[in-house]
Write a protein that holds these residues in place. Sequence first.
Motif, short mmCIF file in Angstrom:
data_model
loop_
_atom_site.label_atom_id
_atom_site.label_comp_id
_atom_site.label_asym_id
_atom_site.label_seq_id
_atom_site.Cartn_x
_atom_site.Cartn_y
_atom_site.Cartn_z
N LYS A 1 54.38 78.72 45.30
CA LYS A 1 55.16 79.66 46.12
C LYS A 1 54.32 80.35 47.19
CE LYS A 1 58.54 78.67 43.37
NZ LYS A 1 59.52 77.64 43.80
N ARG A 2 53.12 79.83 47.45
CA ARG A 2 52.29 80.40 48.51
C ARG A 2 52.67 79.79 49.86
NH1 ARG A 2 46.33 79.24 46.27
NH2 ARG A 2 47.33 77.19 46.19
N PRO A 3 52.57 80.56 50.94
CA PRO A 3 52.82 79.98 52.26
C PRO A 3 51.74 78.95 52.60
CG PRO A 3 51.93 82.20 52.47
CD PRO A 3 52.21 81.99 51.02
N VAL A 4 52.16 77.87 53.22
CA VAL A 4 51.25 76.78 53.60
C VAL A 4 51.15 76.65 55.11
CG1 VAL A 4 50.93 74.26 53.52
CG2 VAL A 4 51.65 75.49 51.46
N HIS A 5 52.27 76.85 55.79
CA HIS A 5 52.33 76.54 57.22
C HIS A 5 53.53 77.25 57.81
CE1 HIS A 5 51.91 74.17 60.87
NE2 HIS A 5 53.08 73.59 60.71
N TRP A 6 53.43 77.67 59.07
CA TRP A 6 54.62 78.11 59.79
C TRP A 6 54.47 77.82 61.26
CZ3 TRP A 6 52.07 82.24 57.05
CH2 TRP A 6 51.31 83.11 57.83
N VAL A 7 55.60 77.68 61.94
CA VAL A 7 55.63 77.34 63.37
C VAL A 7 56.58 78.30 64.07
CG1 VAL A 7 56.09 75.55 65.08
CG2 VAL A 7 55.26 74.90 62.80
N PHE A 8 56.08 78.94 65.14
CA PHE A 8 56.92 79.83 65.93
C PHE A 8 57.72 79.02 66.95
CE2 PHE A 8 53.37 82.55 64.59
CZ PHE A 8 54.05 83.63 64.08
N TYR A 9 58.77 79.64 67.47
CA TYR A 9 59.62 78.97 68.46
C TYR A 9 58.83 78.62 69.72
CZ TYR A 9 59.77 83.05 71.51
OH TYR A 9 59.44 84.06 72.37
N THR A 10 57.72 79.31 69.96
CA THR A 10 56.89 79.03 71.13
C THR A 10 56.06 77.75 70.95
OG1 THR A 10 55.16 80.43 70.18
CG2 THR A 10 56.68 81.45 71.76
N GLY A 11 56.01 77.24 69.71
CA GLY A 11 55.18 76.09 69.41
C GLY A 11 53.86 76.46 68.77
N ARG A 12 53.53 77.75 68.73
CA ARG A 12 52.29 78.20 68.08
C ARG A 12 52.44 78.01 66.58
NH1 ARG A 12 49.36 83.28 67.07
NH2 ARG A 12 51.31 84.43 67.25
N SER A 13 51.44 77.38 65.96
CA SER A 13 51.55 77.04 64.54
C SER A 13 50.36 77.58 63.76
CB SER A 13 51.63 75.52 64.36
OG SER A 13 50.44 74.89 64.80
N ALA A 14 50.62 77.87 62.48
CA ALA A 14 49.59 78.41 61.59
C ALA A 14 49.45 77.52 60.37
CB ALA A 14 49.95 79.82 61.15
N HIS A 15 48.20 77.22 59.99
CA HIS A 15 47.90 76.51 58.74
C HIS A 15 47.15 77.49 57.84
CE1 HIS A 15 48.93 72.50 60.43
NE2 HIS A 15 48.55 73.07 61.55
N VAL A 16 47.70 77.76 56.67
CA VAL A 16 47.14 78.77 55.77
C VAL A 16 46.00 78.15 54.96
CG1 VAL A 16 47.64 80.40 53.92
CG2 VAL A 16 49.40 79.87 55.64
N MET A 17 44.80 78.70 55.15
CA MET A 17 43.62 78.17 54.46
C MET A 17 43.33 78.93 53.16
SD MET A 17 43.08 75.78 56.52
CE MET A 17 41.56 75.11 55.83
N THR A 18 43.50 80.25 53.17
CA THR A 18 43.32 81.06 51.96
C THR A 18 44.45 82.08 51.91
OG1 THR A 18 41.95 82.79 52.97
CG2 THR A 18 40.81 80.84 52.12
N PHE A 19 44.75 82.54 50.67
CA PHE A 19 45.82 83.53 50.50
C PHE A 19 45.48 84.37 49.28
CE2 PHE A 19 50.21 84.93 49.50
CZ PHE A 19 50.59 85.38 50.76
N GLU A 20 44.89 85.56 49.54
CA GLU A 20 44.42 86.44 48.48
C GLU A 20 45.38 87.61 48.28
OE1 GLU A 20 39.92 87.12 48.77
OE2 GLU A 20 40.50 86.57 50.83
N VAL A 21 46.18 87.52 47.23
CA VAL A 21 47.16 88.58 46.95
C VAL A 21 46.44 89.83 46.44
CG1 VAL A 21 49.14 89.23 45.53
CG2 VAL A 21 48.95 86.90 46.42
N GLY A 22 46.79 90.99 47.00
CA GLY A 22 46.22 92.25 46.56
C GLY A 22 44.95 92.66 47.27
N ALA A 23 44.38 91.79 48.12
CA ALA A 23 43.15 92.13 48.83
C ALA A 23 43.45 93.19 49.90
CB ALA A 23 42.55 90.89 49.48
N VAL A 24 42.54 94.19 50.01
CA VAL A 24 42.75 95.32 50.92
C VAL A 24 41.49 95.53 51.76
CG1 VAL A 24 43.28 97.78 51.11
CG2 VAL A 24 44.31 96.42 49.28
N LEU A 25 41.67 95.72 53.06
CA LEU A 25 40.56 96.01 53.96
C LEU A 25 40.29 97.52 53.96
CD1 LEU A 25 38.63 94.78 56.12
CD2 LEU A 25 40.39 95.31 57.81
#
Length: 227
Positions: A156-180
């Motif tokens: 259930k983790r995000p893997v990829h998304w694409v905006f209507y502009t064509g800009r796309s994201a590939h998710v390399m890491t996904f750390e739940v609960g991490a805070v800056l």
Amino acid sequence: MNPKKPYSADMATSTKVLLLIIISIIISSSIHPSSSSDPTPSPWPHQFHSILIMNYSGANQIIDLWYDWPNGRNFNIIQHQLGKLLYDLEWNNGTSFFYTLDSTEECRVAHLDVGILRPNWLDGANYLGQEHVDGFLCNVWEKVDFIWYYEDVVTKRPVHWVFYTGRSAHVMTFEVGAVLEDANWQAPAYCFENKDAEKNPKTHPVIADGYLETSVQERTLRDSKLA
């Protein structure tokens, strides 16, 4: 009394055909569930850290993303390929800061109608089925012709998304609960020296930056459709 009619071959054939039709309907309904049973995208965790590889018209970026819903803030630290390091800081009051931390002291402040994405911003997305992306079997949704979102079927983790502009994201890491740490969320002082960003010569290199222009364009449409 009328003699009992024999069970003819035609009757047997008709019975078999009827049974096959019933079985076919049962199997078909199990393979193609109704829309009411379509999966729904998982809400975003209230706090997480993710590394993304972005591509837009052949330009590559690495984005260090910090999402912090309880504190109403979202941070994108963008490394352009062989280029500048840009900081994109969003607040839930609609204010965004785009700046560098090098000697150029570039900064642009943008004011949008809506703040950061809420955790359940994908509610109501249109389910499109499953697709293999980046080696993962994903459920795919589309939301208001703005974004196409791919989520791993198993984790259930995000893997990829694409905006209507064509800009796309590939998710390399996904750390739940991490805070800056809070100290890293403060925009530099030179972002507040001149509130009229268009008249500040230091802002022009950032204004011309492709990421900023595309990001503001996407957020403007996002505000009108996903709020």
